[in-house]
Write a protein that holds these residues in place. Structure first.
Motif, PDB file in Angstrom:
ATOM      1  N   PRO A 257      74.026  20.068 -34.848  1.00  0.00           N
ATOM      2  CA  PRO A 257      73.104  20.967 -34.140  1.00  0.00           C
ATOM      3  C   PRO A 257      72.924  20.651 -32.656  1.00  0.00           C
ATOM      4  N   VAL A 258      73.026  19.373 -32.291  1.00  0.00           N
ATOM      5  CA  VAL A 258      72.802  18.987 -30.896  1.00  0.00           C
ATOM      6  C   VAL A 258      74.065  19.121 -30.064  1.00  0.00           C
ATOM      7  N   THR A 259      75.174  18.552 -30.541  1.00  0.00           N
ATOM      8  CA  THR A 259      76.422  18.549 -29.754  1.00  0.00           C
ATOM      9  C   THR A 259      77.279  19.778 -30.005  1.00  0.00           C
ATOM     10  N   ASN A 260      77.012  20.479 -31.111  1.00  0.00           N
ATOM     11  CA  ASN A 260      77.802  21.644 -31.521  1.00  0.00           C
ATOM     12  C   ASN A 260      79.244  21.280 -31.892  1.00  0.00           C
ATOM     13  N   GLN A 261      79.504  19.996 -32.116  1.00  0.00           N
ATOM     14  CA  GLN A 261      80.835  19.560 -32.533  1.00  0.00           C
ATOM     15  C   GLN A 261      81.024  19.823 -34.030  1.00  0.00           C
ATOM     16  N   VAL A 262      82.239  20.180 -34.414  1.00  0.00           N
ATOM     17  CA  VAL A 262      82.543  20.376 -35.831  1.00  0.00           C
ATOM     18  C   VAL A 262      82.492  19.020 -36.526  1.00  0.00           C
ATOM     19  N   LEU A 263      81.760  18.944 -37.603  1.00  0.00           N
ATOM     20  CA  LEU A 263      81.601  17.683 -38.324  1.00  0.00           C
ATOM     21  C   LEU A 263      82.857  17.353 -39.127  1.00  0.00           C
TER      22      LEU A 263
ATOM     23  N   PRO B  56      65.367   8.780 -41.173  1.00  0.00           N
ATOM     24  CA  PRO B  56      66.394   9.037 -40.156  1.00  0.00           C
ATOM     25  C   PRO B  56      67.800   8.671 -40.629  1.00  0.00           C
ATOM     26  N   VAL B  57      68.726   9.611 -40.434  1.00  0.00           N
ATOM     27  CA  VAL B  57      70.134   9.370 -40.783  1.00  0.00           C
ATOM     28  C   VAL B  57      71.000   9.808 -39.606  1.00  0.00           C
ATOM     29  N   THR B  58      72.133   9.153 -39.454  1.00  0.00           N
ATOM     30  CA  THR B  58      73.024   9.432 -38.321  1.00  0.00           C
ATOM     31  C   THR B  58      74.310  10.081 -38.814  1.00  0.00           C
ATOM     32  N   LEU B  59      74.732  11.140 -38.123  1.00  0.00           N
ATOM     33  CA  LEU B  59      75.981  11.828 -38.457  1.00  0.00           C
ATOM     34  C   LEU B  59      77.159  11.182 -37.737  1.00  0.00           C
ATOM     35  N   SER B  60      78.341  11.665 -38.034  1.00  0.00           N
ATOM     36  CA  SER B  60      79.555  11.129 -37.412  1.00  0.00           C
ATOM     37  C   SER B  60      79.574  11.349 -35.903  1.00  0.00           C
ATOM     38  N   THR B  61      78.767  12.275 -35.409  1.00  0.00           N
ATOM     39  CA  THR B  61      78.704  12.548 -33.967  1.00  0.00           C
ATOM     40  C   THR B  61      77.790  11.560 -33.241  1.00  0.00           C
TER      41      THR B  61
END
Length: 442
Positions: free
Chosen positions: A75-81, A49-54
């Protein structure tokens, strides 16, 4: 969505208790995977498991595939990384491992602690150190660091991509060329280590190909081919094959000038290490015989024709196709054609392979028969008569009826005309006795 493991209860019971239980009465247990243990992309239990900036946690393999496909959003929030950095989520990983251990009695295996993927900085740093140590002539340190790169590569495909993308192939090719020119025997351990790593570092780019295609590097690979170490022989065969495929003329031109190369590649076929090494040598020889007629004659002298025919007796599809391709090329020269005619296996095998292995194998078999029969002089009709006896006329006729490419169609038509001249004079031998002297059917 509920994902679960279903497992029959596996308690220790006496034979009497087992006899009393029927299949319909055996209890089942549904083990539900907690939602926060599942990757939002794959919906499978997360292994790394890894966590993105979102702030959303994914399994590393799934999110890397998502990003590598060109996606720039979560993929979940659809926010631009804003950043593609993936931070290991140790808390979730520990919770998943504890859950796996707790449910181990139901067949759930513990997720091993993942290794941290190698970074671009680490790869660049170790490559810089390898270059520096090579310039100083410290082969032991170079060998140690190349071994570390190989270890990284074994851990994951991601590590391999990172290593290759940061130019490891070019650096190792330069070091290999440098030390092989000085002394192969003195630096054999390091050169062998580099060769093992280079097998998965293609394409190398023009500089890397130039270094590995040098006379010194090629001489070193041929030296390994003639050696006793099976791993080194196989790695040399694989690297040579990739080199000749990428830079045919220049590499082959330099390769055929090296003493012992013909014997080395033929011996790799005569005493095979495995299918991968054998097919690699087939490819190398194919490009070599395409260079000039003298090379074909050299391989004929070394007994390649009989070796290929022996392999064709019970070879698998890929092996058969490559062996037939080589035999077809060798039959373009006078010596190769004569040697093929003298071998009792040639005609029966070529007929047998038609419509038996693959469309490609059928086409090449027809081509070989056509070359052996096409210019038969009066009084030298032995090949034609033998071909008829083992059913060549019927086989080629069926092949024309089911369809083939234009080149094969033209050869098959000419072959039928030649066979038809003698068809009424000889009887077709039954296939059941064609190969009674062979050990295995094919």
């Amino acid at each position: 969505m509920v994902l679960s493991w279903t497992r029959r209860r596996g308690f220790h019971r006496t034979n009497k208790e087992k006899d009393q239980l029927s299949g319909s009465n055996v209890d089942t247990v549904d083990i539900v995977i907690p939602a926060h243990f599942r990757c939002p992309i794959s919906l499978d239990l997360m292994k790394d498991p890894v966590t993105l900036s979102t702030g959303i946690t994914y399994d590393r393999e799934s999110i890397e595939k998502w990003i590598e496909s060109g996606n720039q959003t979560c993929p979940v929030t659809n926010q631009v990384l804003k950043s593609f950095e993936q931070i290991p989520n140790h808390s979730i990983r520990k919770m998943i491992q504890d859950w796996c251990v707790k449910n181990q009695s139901y067949g759930i295996e513990r997720i091993p602690t993942p290794r941290i993927p190698v970074s671009q900085y680490e790869v660049s740093e170790i490559l810089s150190r390898i270059t520096s140590q090579a310039q100083r002539g410290d082969d032991k340190r170079c060998q140690e660091m190349v071994g570390k790169i190989k270890t990284w590569g074994k851990e994951s495909e991601r590590n391999k991509r990172c290593i290759v993308d940061n130019g490891a192939g070019v650096v190792l090719a330069n070091v290999f060329d440098l030390f092989s020119k000085i002394s192969i025997e003195k630096y054999v351990g390091m050169l062998e280590e580099i060769l093992g790593a280079l097998t998965w570092m293609f394409p190398l780019g023009q500089e890397g190909i130039s270094k590995l295609g040098s006379a010194g590097s090629l001489r070193c690979m041929v030296w390994f081919l003639n050696g006793k170490d099976l791993s080194a022989r196989q790695n040399s065969g694989l690297v040579l094959k990739k080199l000749v495929c990428l830079n045919q003329f220049q590499v082959v031109d330099a390769l055929v000038r090296i003493e012992g190369v013909f014997e080395a590649v033929v011996n790799m076929i005569r005493v095979p290490i495995g299918p991968t090494a054998t097919k690699a040598c087939f490819t190398t020889i194919f490009y070599m015989i395409s260079f000039n007629e003298r090379i074909k004659s050299k391989f004929v002298e070394l007994g390649l024709v009989s070796l290929l025919l022996e392999i064709l007796v019970d070879g698998e599809k890929d092996i058969c196709e490559k062996a037939l391709g080589l035999l077809d090329g060798i039959c373009d020269c006078k010596e190769g054609k004569e040697m093929a005619k003298k071998n009792a296996l040639t005609v029966p095998l070529m007929v047998k392979k038609i419509l038996r292995v693959s469309d490609l194998a059928s086409a090449i078999s027809v081509s070989i028969l056509w070359k052996l029969c096409d210019k038969e002089k009066k009084g030298e009709e032995g090949v034609l008569i033998e071909a008829i006896q083992v059913g060549a006329f019927q086989k080629v006729l069926v092949m024309l009826q089911v369809g083939c490419d234009e080149s094969t169609k033209e050869k098959a038509t000419e072959l039928l005309k030649l066979l038809n001249i003698y068809r009424g004079r000889v009887e077709c031998v039954q296939s059941s006795v064609e190969f009674k002297y062979l050990k295995k059917p094919f």
